[in-house]
Design a protein around this motif. Structure first.
Motif, mmCIF file in Angstrom:
data_model
loop_
_atom_site.group_PDB
_atom_site.id
_atom_site.type_symbol
_atom_site.label_atom_id
_atom_site.label_comp_id
_atom_site.label_asym_id
_atom_site.label_seq_id
_atom_site.Cartn_x
_atom_site.Cartn_y
_atom_site.Cartn_z
ATOM 1 N N TRP A 31 -4.209 8.565 -5.929
ATOM 2 C CA TRP A 31 -4.787 7.233 -5.755
ATOM 3 C C TRP A 31 -6.298 7.339 -5.541
ATOM 4 N N PRO A 32 -7.048 6.294 -5.907
ATOM 5 C CA PRO A 32 -8.456 6.232 -5.493
ATOM 6 C C PRO A 32 -8.556 6.224 -3.965
ATOM 7 N N VAL A 33 -9.603 6.823 -3.455
ATOM 8 C CA VAL A 33 -9.753 6.912 -1.996
ATOM 9 C C VAL A 33 -9.710 5.540 -1.319
ATOM 10 N N PRO A 34 -10.399 4.498 -1.837
ATOM 11 C CA PRO A 34 -10.325 3.193 -1.153
ATOM 12 C C PRO A 34 -8.901 2.641 -1.069
ATOM 13 N N LEU A 35 -8.089 2.854 -2.113
ATOM 14 C CA LEU A 35 -6.701 2.393 -2.078
ATOM 15 C C LEU A 35 -5.925 3.152 -1.014
ATOM 16 N N ARG A 36 -6.112 4.448 -0.928
ATOM 17 C CA ARG A 36 -5.379 5.249 0.057
ATOM 18 C C ARG A 36 -5.746 4.830 1.482
ATOM 19 N N VAL A 37 -7.036 4.627 1.735
ATOM 20 C CA VAL A 37 -7.466 4.232 3.082
ATOM 21 C C VAL A 37 -6.915 2.850 3.437
ATOM 22 N N ALA A 38 -7.029 1.907 2.494
ATOM 23 C CA ALA A 38 -6.547 0.548 2.754
ATOM 24 C C ALA A 38 -5.034 0.524 2.960
ATOM 25 N N ALA A 39 -4.299 1.311 2.155
ATOM 26 C CA ALA A 39 -2.841 1.352 2.304
ATOM 27 C C ALA A 39 -2.444 1.975 3.635
ATOM 28 N N ASP A 40 -3.121 3.055 4.048
ATOM 29 C CA ASP A 40 -2.810 3.676 5.337
ATOM 30 C C ASP A 40 -3.041 2.703 6.487
ATOM 31 N N LEU A 41 -4.137 1.952 6.400
ATOM 32 C CA LEU A 41 -4.412 0.955 7.436
ATOM 33 C C LEU A 41 -3.320 -0.106 7.470
ATOM 34 N N LEU A 42 -2.959 -0.616 6.302
ATOM 35 C CA LEU A 42 -1.938 -1.659 6.220
ATOM 36 C C LEU A 42 -0.599 -1.167 6.758
ATOM 37 N N LEU A 43 -0.157 0.009 6.318
ATOM 38 C CA LEU A 43 1.166 0.503 6.678
ATOM 39 C C LEU A 43 1.269 0.874 8.152
ATOM 40 N N ASN A 44 0.132 1.088 8.813
ATOM 41 C CA ASN A 44 0.131 1.431 10.231
ATOM 42 C C ASN A 44 -0.297 0.258 11.107
ATOM 43 N N THR A 45 -0.305 -0.959 10.526
ATOM 44 C CA THR A 45 -0.686 -2.161 11.264
ATOM 45 C C THR A 45 0.565 -2.894 11.724
ATOM 46 N N PRO A 46 0.664 -3.267 13.003
ATOM 47 C CA PRO A 46 1.885 -3.935 13.478
ATOM 48 C C PRO A 46 2.031 -5.372 12.998
ATOM 49 N N LEU A 47 0.946 -6.019 12.567
ATOM 50 C CA LEU A 47 1.039 -7.382 12.056
ATOM 51 C C LEU A 47 1.482 -7.371 10.598
ATOM 52 N N PRO A 48 2.214 -8.395 10.147
ATOM 53 C CA PRO A 48 2.620 -8.454 8.743
ATOM 54 C C PRO A 48 1.400 -8.511 7.822
ATOM 55 N N GLY A 49 1.449 -7.760 6.722
ATOM 56 C CA GLY A 49 0.308 -7.758 5.816
ATOM 57 C C GLY A 49 0.670 -7.304 4.424
#
Length: 284
Positions: A31-49
């Motif tokens: 994956w492109p680095v921005p996609l990987r960083v954004a996905a990691d943030l999303l998947l580790n966020t307790p709020l729905p996203g």
């Protein structure tokens, strides 16, 4: 209305926690680095996203969203192009287009209906949309957070200690800078990020910030010297330092501050923000 309980997800989540081989995105290592960083943030966020990636609208979502969305959601964590836009995106068309144009947006007081096996589920939230850079000067995707609705202020009510803060993040590691800014936005704050102290001083001269959140080790000038210069012109500014070297460089400072030891947890960052928001400003 069922609520997602963050205590049910005790293990950290990131893109590597899931099998993506059967999705449109393929293996996370490519994956492109921005996609990987954004996905990691999303998947580790307790709020729905949700994360919308690419103009073909590949969707990634976290487990909090899957629990909320019910039978129409699909397989966690997504990674496919849906035939019909999910309810949060369908109800935020204008803000979504603005995010693709590079403008963060909020759809306040959104009422969204999800299809569940036992009938429709109504969900009340604020939709917070954040553009995700593609690393080449454009916008690669849009992060959509289903945040608790902001309470309407009472007439004559003073600003609460935990009200939204405007925060300037100074971090020369661009991936870390992006991640911190996205976390702060997820908490309901406004955040701008820069990599160099000179850029920080320039922004401080243009607009008002409540908090300076700076790495201690920076190019050209230390975070401590940056804070001194910033406080000379803006005595009401609150200061939080992040350091990978402990507090050895922060002893005997003449101004109040808080510090976080890298790597720090989300709750430590939230606690630091709560503390500085309640602390009287220097010179008041």
């Amino acid at each position: 209305m069922p609520e997602y309980d963050p205590r049910s997800a005790t293990e950290p989540r990131n893109a590597a926690s899931y099998d993506w081989s059967g999705t449109s995105l393929g293996e996370p290592g490519r994956w492109p680095v921005p996609l990987r960083v954004a996905a990691d943030l999303l998947l580790n966020t307790p709020l729905p996203g949700l994360l919308v990636w690419g103009r073909e609208t590949v969707l990634v979502f976290n487990e909090a969203y899957a629990a909320l969305a019910g039978v129409g959601c699909g397989r966690v964590p997504g990674g496919s192009v849906p035939s019909v836009l999910p309810p949060p995106l369908a109800g935020a068309a204008g803000a979504l287009q603005g995010a693709w144009d590079g403008q963060p947006g909020v759809v306040a007081d959104a009422h969204i209906s999800f299809r569940h096996a036992d009938g429709p589920l109504a969900h009340h939230c604020d939709l917070r949309l954040t553009p995700v850079p593609d690393g080449a000067g454009g916008i690669g995707g849009v992060h959509v957070l289903l945040a608790p609705p902001a309470p309407a202020p009472l007439l004559g009510e003073q600003e609460a200690p935990d009200a939204a803060l405007r925060i300037l993040v100074v971090e020369d590691n661009l991936d870390s800078q992006y991640l911190v800014c996205e976390m702060l936005k997820a908490f309901g704050h406004e955040a701008d990020g820069v990599a160099h102290p000179d850029d920080a001083l320039a922004l401080l001269g243009k607009q008002r910030y409540h908090v300076l959140f700076s790495d201690v080790s920076l190019p050209g000038m230390s975070g401590v010297d940056l804070a001194r210069r910033a406080l000379a012109d803006h005595p009401g500014l609150k200061v939080i330092f992040a350091s990978g070297y402990g507090d050895s460089l922060l002893r005997h400072l003449e101004f109040p501050y808080l510090s976080l030891q890298k790597p720090y947890e989300l709750d430590q960052l939230q606690d630091a923000l709560a503390k500085v928001s309640q602390r009287p400003a220097q010179g008041r």
